[in-house]
Design a protein around this motif. Structure first.
Motif, PDB file in Angstrom:
ATOM      1  N   UNK A 132       0.863  -5.040  -0.705  1.00 41.51           N
ATOM      2  CA  UNK A 132       0.860  -4.838   0.745  1.00 41.51           C
ATOM      3  C   UNK A 132      -0.137  -5.809   1.365  1.00 41.51           C
ATOM      4  N   UNK A 133       0.180  -6.311   2.567  1.00 44.75           N
ATOM      5  CA  UNK A 133      -0.737  -7.184   3.298  1.00 44.75           C
ATOM      6  C   UNK A 133      -1.766  -6.348   4.050  1.00 44.75           C
ATOM      7  N   UNK A 134      -3.037  -6.744   3.941  1.00 37.97           N
ATOM      8  CA  UNK A 134      -4.132  -6.052   4.616  1.00 37.97           C
ATOM      9  C   UNK A 134      -4.993  -7.095   5.327  1.00 37.97           C
ATOM     10  N   UNK A 135      -5.364  -6.882   6.598  1.00 39.62           N
ATOM     11  CA  UNK A 135      -6.222  -7.849   7.303  1.00 39.62           C
ATOM     12  C   UNK A 135      -7.605  -7.959   6.661  1.00 39.62           C
ATOM     13  N   UNK A 136      -8.145  -9.159   6.647  1.00 45.09           N
ATOM     14  CA  UNK A 136      -9.500  -9.393   6.132  1.00 45.09           C
ATOM     15  C   UNK A 136     -10.469  -9.423   7.314  1.00 45.09           C
ATOM     16  N   UNK A 137     -10.675  -8.273   7.925  1.00 44.80           N
ATOM     17  CA  UNK A 137     -11.505  -8.209   9.124  1.00 44.80           C
ATOM     18  C   UNK A 137     -12.733  -7.318   8.952  1.00 44.80           C
ATOM     19  N   UNK A 138     -12.946  -6.786   7.747  1.00 38.82           N
ATOM     20  CA  UNK A 138     -14.096  -5.931   7.499  1.00 38.82           C
ATOM     21  C   UNK A 138     -13.942  -4.515   8.009  1.00 38.82           C
ATOM     22  N   UNK A 139     -12.842  -4.212   8.652  1.00 42.49           N
ATOM     23  CA  UNK A 139     -12.613  -2.872   9.182  1.00 42.49           C
ATOM     24  C   UNK A 139     -11.844  -2.024   8.164  1.00 42.49           C
ATOM     25  N   UNK A 140     -11.990  -0.698   8.285  1.00 47.19           N
ATOM     26  CA  UNK A 140     -11.300   0.210   7.372  1.00 47.19           C
ATOM     27  C   UNK A 140      -9.832   0.325   7.758  1.00 47.19           C
ATOM     28  N   UNK A 141      -8.961   0.263   6.757  1.00 50.35           N
ATOM     29  CA  UNK A 141      -7.515   0.373   6.968  1.00 50.35           C
ATOM     30  C   UNK A 141      -6.950   1.394   5.991  1.00 50.35           C
ATOM     31  N   UNK A 142      -6.129   2.286   6.526  1.00 51.62           N
ATOM     32  CA  UNK A 142      -5.419   3.249   5.685  1.00 51.62           C
ATOM     33  C   UNK A 142      -4.090   2.628   5.263  1.00 51.62           C
ATOM     34  N   UNK A 143      -3.952   2.416   3.966  1.00 48.96           N
ATOM     35  CA  UNK A 143      -2.792   1.705   3.436  1.00 48.96           C
ATOM     36  C   UNK A 143      -2.111   2.589   2.396  1.00 48.96           C
ATOM     37  N   UNK A 144      -0.775   2.657   2.468  1.00 49.47           N
ATOM     38  CA  UNK A 144      -0.006   3.446   1.513  1.00 49.47           C
ATOM     39  C   UNK A 144       0.883   2.525   0.692  1.00 49.47           C
ATOM     40  N   UNK A 145       0.896   2.753  -0.604  1.00 46.67           N
ATOM     41  CA  UNK A 145       1.696   1.981  -1.548  1.00 46.67           C
ATOM     42  C   UNK A 145       2.738   2.915  -2.158  1.00 46.67           C
ATOM     43  N   UNK A 146       4.005   2.636  -1.910  1.00 48.46           N
ATOM     44  CA  UNK A 146       5.095   3.494  -2.397  1.00 48.46           C
ATOM     45  C   UNK A 146       5.796   2.803  -3.559  1.00 48.46           C
ATOM     46  N   UNK A 147       5.820   3.449  -4.715  1.00 50.66           N
ATOM     47  CA  UNK A 147       6.486   2.906  -5.888  1.00 50.66           C
ATOM     48  C   UNK A 147       7.989   3.138  -5.795  1.00 50.66           C
ATOM     49  N   UNK A 148       8.759   2.170  -6.243  1.00 45.89           N
ATOM     50  CA  UNK A 148      10.214   2.337  -6.267  1.00 45.89           C
ATOM     51  C   UNK A 148      10.630   3.343  -7.335  1.00 45.89           C
ATOM     52  N   UNK A 149       9.867   3.405  -8.426  1.00 43.36           N
ATOM     53  CA  UNK A 149      10.092   4.398  -9.463  1.00 43.36           C
ATOM     54  C   UNK A 149       8.783   5.153  -9.698  1.00 43.36           C
ATOM     55  N   UNK A 150       8.794   6.474  -9.742  1.00 42.95           N
ATOM     56  CA  UNK A 150       7.552   7.219  -9.964  1.00 42.95           C
ATOM     57  C   UNK A 150       6.843   6.755 -11.227  1.00 42.95           C
ATOM     58  N   UNK A 151       5.521   6.684 -11.155  1.00 39.59           N
ATOM     59  CA  UNK A 151       4.708   6.179 -12.258  1.00 39.59           C
ATOM     60  C   UNK A 151       3.921   7.322 -12.886  1.00 39.59           C
ATOM     61  N   UNK A 152       3.672   7.244 -14.178  1.00 39.54           N
ATOM     62  CA  UNK A 152       2.860   8.288 -14.824  1.00 39.54           C
ATOM     63  C   UNK A 152       1.388   8.113 -14.496  1.00 39.54           C
ATOM     64  N   UNK A 153       0.626   9.179 -14.688  1.00 39.12           N
ATOM     65  CA  UNK A 153      -0.811   9.104 -14.458  1.00 39.12           C
ATOM     66  C   UNK A 153      -1.454   8.177 -15.482  1.00 39.12           C
ATOM     67  N   UNK A 154      -2.558   7.557 -15.081  1.00 45.08           N
ATOM     68  CA  UNK A 154      -3.265   6.631 -15.963  1.00 45.08           C
ATOM     69  C   UNK A 154      -4.450   6.048 -15.231  1.00 45.08           C
ATOM     70  N   UNK A 155      -4.569   4.729 -15.267  1.00 43.98           N
ATOM     71  CA  UNK A 155      -5.633   4.042 -14.535  1.00 43.98           C
ATOM     72  C   UNK A 155      -5.022   3.258 -13.389  1.00 43.98           C
ATOM     73  N   UNK A 156      -5.604   3.426 -12.219  1.00 46.14           N
ATOM     74  CA  UNK A 156      -5.143   2.729 -11.016  1.00 46.14           C
ATOM     75  C   UNK A 156      -5.922   1.425 -10.878  1.00 46.14           C
ATOM     76  N   UNK A 157      -5.204   0.296 -10.823  1.00 45.46           N
ATOM     77  CA  UNK A 157      -5.821  -1.025 -10.681  1.00 45.46           C
ATOM     78  C   UNK A 157      -5.558  -1.545  -9.268  1.00 45.46           C
ATOM     79  N   UNK A 158      -6.639  -1.938  -8.582  1.00 41.56           N
ATOM     80  CA  UNK A 158      -6.542  -2.475  -7.224  1.00 41.56           C
ATOM     81  C   UNK A 158      -7.024  -3.920  -7.269  1.00 41.56           C
ATOM     82  N   UNK A 159      -6.134  -4.865  -6.971  1.00 40.93           N
ATOM     83  CA  UNK A 159      -6.460  -6.292  -6.982  1.00 40.93           C
ATOM     84  C   UNK A 159      -6.291  -6.869  -5.581  1.00 40.93           C
TER      85      UNK A 159
END
Length: 388
Positions: free
Chosen positions: A225-252
């Motif tokens: 997802x595209x997020x502005x680089x403005x230093x402000x807080x943004x609420x962002x939702x990521x919807x998977x096309x196929x449900x994913x199992x629990x594990x470790x969430x990686x944010x890049x």
């Protein structure tokens, strides 16, 4: 009695045309018939156009091979030889204006030619080539940056040359979020002791719209997802096309500094489940920064693949969505931030300085902050090696 003989005049073009008028007319009719055959008969048209296309491609490929030879001379350190070779190649097909995709190779030639002139000690020829490059494609901010940096190296004395400042300003009109140009532009005014233009330039940089791709991965599933680089807080939702199992969430974030304020996962609907979806907040105290340093307000990635890792506990159902509240920051380095801080302080703008600091992530070195802008975006076909 003397008889003078008149000199025999050579046959003129008109006389030659009249002598062979019938043959030329026959050739014209035959050529016209052949042209009609090519354009009207589909198999012949396809064959002729294919041959013409191959001939053009072969010419272009040969030109690119010769461009590769010139680049090889530059990479070997034979700058005078590279300049002479590339000038001859440029004379065959001069770079005048950027109209077609193939003109990118001409743009690349001008860039290497300018660098070759500079390395060979011909500053005047180098600057003239940079001017040609800017005129060739004035919409490419990298051409303005190259011109400004060359002017800074070749024309500046005790203070930065005005040509360098103008080049950086032109680059910022095309790409307002380009940190190297912001730094160069502000350095011109810092050398002159003018602090107001420095503050104005920095606030324009912080306010420039520059979205960045944020990728969330959970197991084999990932969403960007595209997020502005403005230093402000943004609420962002990521919807998977196929449900994913629990594990470790990686944010890049692709190398941009990030602060993660909250995170949650939403389970998928399942047939026969009366409870339905469930939103499960994640504990950020278990967050782990993979290959990241820490600023006072943000995590600073050391590479474009660095990630924030958040464990996701077993929630009893596959995960359909990830909800993050995060902030992305404009990058700076310590040297650039020192200029900004000094300018705000000299103007007694303490509150504005504090606000600017909240929107800025400071890397240690300029190379760390600039690496997001220094990636080679393309390399002409047939050119061997990497761009200098």
């Amino acid at each position: 009695m003397t008889v003078r003989s008149e000199p025999v005049q050579a046959p003129t073009l008109v006389a030659a045309f009249r002598r062979h008028e019938r043959r030329l007319a026959a050739l014209w009719l035959a050529g016209t018939a052949l042209l009609c055959l090519i354009t009207l008969v589909r198999p012949a048209r396809q064959a002729v156009l294919t041959l013409l296309g191959r001939a053009v491609d072969r010419y272009e490929w040969r030109w690119n091979e010769r461009l590769g030879d010139g680049v090889a001379l530059y990479q070997r350190g034979d700058f005078a030889g590279a300049a002479a070779y590339l000038e001859r190649l440029d004379g065959i097909y001069p770079a005048r204006s950027n109209r077609f995709a193939r003109d990118r190779e001409r743009e690349y030639l001008l860039r290497i030619l300018a660098l070759s002139h500079e390395k060979a000690g011909k500053s005047g020829a180098a600057m003239r080539t940079w001017e040609r490059l800017v005129a060739f494609d004035s919409l490419n901010f990298q051409n303005h940056v190259g011109y400004a940096q060359a002017a800074q190296r070749l024309l500046s004395g005790w203070a930065m040359a005005e040509e360098a400042k103008d080049g950086y300003a032109a680059a910022l009109r095309k790409f307002p979020a380009h940190l190297p140009s912001v730094r160069g532009y502000m350095s011109y005014y810092m050398d002159r002791g003018e602090f107001e233009p420095v503050v104005t330039a920095w606030e324009a940089y912080l306010g420039s719209y520059f979205p960045q791709r944020v990728t969330v991965a959970l197991g084999d599933s990932s969403v960007t997802v595209l997020v502005p680089t403005d230093g402000e807080a943004h609420d962002v939702e990521f919807a998977f096309t196929q449900p994913a199992p629990a594990g470790e969430l990686h944010v890049r974030t692709g190398g941009f500094a990030v602060a993660l304020d909250s995170a949650a996962v939403v389970t998928a609907l399942r047939a026969g489940d009366a409870a339905g979806r469930a939103r499960v907040p994640l504990d950020l105290s278990t967050l782990r920064a993979a290959d990241m340093a820490r600023d006072t307000i943000a995590w600073l990635p050391k590479d474009t693949t660095s990630a924030l890792v958040v464990p996701v506990p077993g929630v009893g159902a596959p995960i359909a969505r990830v909800q993050l509240r995060l902030r992305l920051f404009k990058p700076a380095d310590q040297g650039t931030w020192a200029m900004v801080r000094k300018s705000y302080r000299n103007l007694l703008r303490w509150d504005a300085l504090a606000h600017a600091r909240l929107l800025t992530a400071t890397f240690v070195d300029a190379a760390d902050a600039d690496r997001l802008y220094a990636q080679v975006r393309w390399l002409p076909p047939g050119v061997r090696g990497d761009a200098p």
